[in-house]
Design an enzyme around this catalytic site. Structure first.
Site, PDB file in Angstrom:
ATOM      1  N   GLY A   7       0.818  -1.181  -0.212  1.00 28.25           N
ATOM      2  CA  GLY A   7      -0.417   0.020   0.051  1.00 28.25           C
ATOM      3  C   GLY A   7       0.613   1.181  -0.263  1.00 28.25           C
ATOM      4  N   HIS A  58     -13.593  26.263   0.760  1.00 21.79           N
ATOM      5  CA  HIS A  58     -14.571  25.418   1.534  1.00 21.79           C
ATOM      6  C   HIS A  58     -14.896  27.351   2.581  1.00 21.79           C
ATOM      7  CE1 HIS A  58     -18.101  24.200   4.607  1.00 21.79           C
ATOM      8  NE2 HIS A  58     -17.587  23.836   5.485  1.00 21.79           N
ATOM      9  N   ASP A  89     -26.905  28.111   3.670  1.00 19.36           N
ATOM     10  CA  ASP A  89     -27.192  29.385   4.736  1.00 19.36           C
ATOM     11  C   ASP A  89     -26.163  29.827   4.547  1.00 19.36           C
ATOM     12  OD1 ASP A  89     -24.338  28.016   4.423  1.00 19.36           O
ATOM     13  OD2 ASP A  89     -24.587  25.697   5.247  1.00 19.36           O
ATOM     14  N   LYS A 135     -32.274  28.118   9.283  1.00 19.36           N
ATOM     15  CA  LYS A 135     -32.825  27.210  10.056  1.00 19.36           C
ATOM     16  C   LYS A 135     -33.910  27.494  11.252  1.00 19.36           C
ATOM     17  CE  LYS A 135     -29.905  23.834   8.736  1.00 19.36           C
ATOM     18  NZ  LYS A 135     -29.322  22.181   9.418  1.00 19.36           N
ATOM     19  N   ARG A 187     -36.742  26.206  14.198  1.00 17.38           N
ATOM     20  CA  ARG A 187     -37.746  24.243  14.329  1.00 17.38           C
ATOM     21  C   ARG A 187     -39.242  24.995  15.594  1.00 17.38           C
ATOM     22  NH1 ARG A 187     -34.657  20.290  15.748  1.00 17.38           N
ATOM     23  NH2 ARG A 187     -32.589  21.177  15.945  1.00 17.38           N
ATOM     24  N   THR A 193     -23.238  13.948   0.373  1.00 21.91           N
ATOM     25  CA  THR A 193     -24.163  13.149   0.296  1.00 21.91           C
ATOM     26  C   THR A 193     -25.196  13.710   0.118  1.00 21.91           C
ATOM     27  OG1 THR A 193     -24.629  13.729   2.594  1.00 21.91           O
ATOM     28  CG2 THR A 193     -23.658  11.565   2.374  1.00 21.91           C
ATOM     29  N   GLY A 194     -25.589  14.428  -0.734  1.00 20.44           N
ATOM     30  CA  GLY A 194     -26.857  15.470  -1.197  1.00 20.44           C
ATOM     31  C   GLY A 194     -27.684  16.229   0.292  1.00 20.44           C
ATOM     32  N   GLY A 195     -27.832  15.833   1.275  1.00 23.79           N
ATOM     33  CA  GLY A 195     -28.899  16.126   2.162  1.00 23.79           C
ATOM     34  C   GLY A 195     -28.923  16.833   2.530  1.00 23.79           C
TER      35      GLY A 195
END
Length: 285
Positions: free
Chosen positions: A33, A123, A159, A182, A184, A215-217
């Protein structure tokens, strides 16, 4: 300047023809490896081009080995061209005892004769400040996105952390922008997203912009919220599309269109990073 490219980025390096001779880094993986690289003869100035994703850990070791070989060969100036820099999501210490991974990565790179790092859509832009000695050129393809989002009425970020992306694309389009907040429900605990500043989405064509699609969430939540608020169509422009697990199916179930770059190779890559990176490399020569 010599252009030195890893195999996974030869398509990008091909865009640099005319800036210098393009040469390839030899790469090997041993049965246990471990990895090894070998650089060809080069001059005093080198642009080193590679994709660090996927297999980020192996590729980062290969990068360090190549930089060490270049340093030993007497190269005085290296411009690192890496369209996606991994580990930058860990841009601060979220819990005691954790490293700031983006700082650790850049500190390692800062130990070599790198004069500049040319990358896309960090980011958080401020991670570039962790190693002041290295000039980090953080590029964002706002114009390229705008060309493919003609007819969009509002640009939205999922966001506040991505609002600078929404602002850049909206400016290129000449439209308004906002971001989701967001909320709640205190009784049910359900989370809902609403655009800041009461921007109206009903009947509008909406573009959501972000830096990473894993993951697309996050993207799907923003898309569903926009459609719940009456958006006529929802598009997305995301720079680094990893598309992990069932992300493809999730985004297709909601979005009218997804636009990605080829910083990470994927089937939604409409924006080629090579010409964008070349323009910045020309400025550095």
């Amino acid at each position: 300047m010599d252009i030195l490219a890893f195999q996974n980025a030869f398509d990008i390096a091909a865009e640099f023809e005319g800036l210098g001779e393009v040469k390839q880094v030899e790469e090997r993986v041993f049965p246990d490896g471990e990895v090894l690289v070998r650089i060809p003869p080069v001059g005093r100035e080198v642009a080193l081009v590679l994709r660090l994703y996927p297999n980020v850990n192996d590729n980062f070791v290969k990068l360090v080995l190549a930089l060490d070989a270049l340093s030993d060969a007497g190269v005085q100036r290296v411009v690192l061209v890496a369209p996606y820099l991994p580990y930058t999501r860990q841009d601060r210490r979220f819990r005691p005892g954790e490293p700031i991974s983006s700082k650790a990565l850049l500190k390692i790179l800062g130990g070599y004769p790198i004069s500049a790092v040319v990358t896309l859509d960090l980011h958080k832009p401020y991670v570039a400040d962790y190693v002041p000695r290295v000039a980090v050129r953080n590029l964002y393809p706002a114009t390229e996105y705008a060309e493919r989002l003609s007819g969009v009425d509002v640009v939205v970020s999922p966001d506040f952390g991505s609002v600078h992306r929404a602002e850049a694309v909206a400016k290129a389009l000449g439209v308004s922008h906002t971001y989701f907040e967001k909320y709640r429900d205190r009784e049910t605990g359900a989370i809902a997203l609403y655009p800041r500043h009461d921007v109206e989405l009903r009947g509008k064509k909406v573009a959501i912009v972000d830096d990473i699609l894993s993951t697309g969430g996050t993207l799907v939540d923003a898309c569903r919220s926009a459609k719940t608020l009456g958006a006529a169509a929802v598009f997305a422009a995301v720079t680094h599309c990893q598309l992990l697990k069932d992300a493809r199916e999730r985004v297709r179930s909601c979005l009218d269109k997804l636009i990605c770059t080829d910083s990470i190779l994927n089937e939604f890559a409409e924006v080629r990073v090579g010409p964008i990176l070349r323009r910045e490399l020309e400025r550095l020569l």
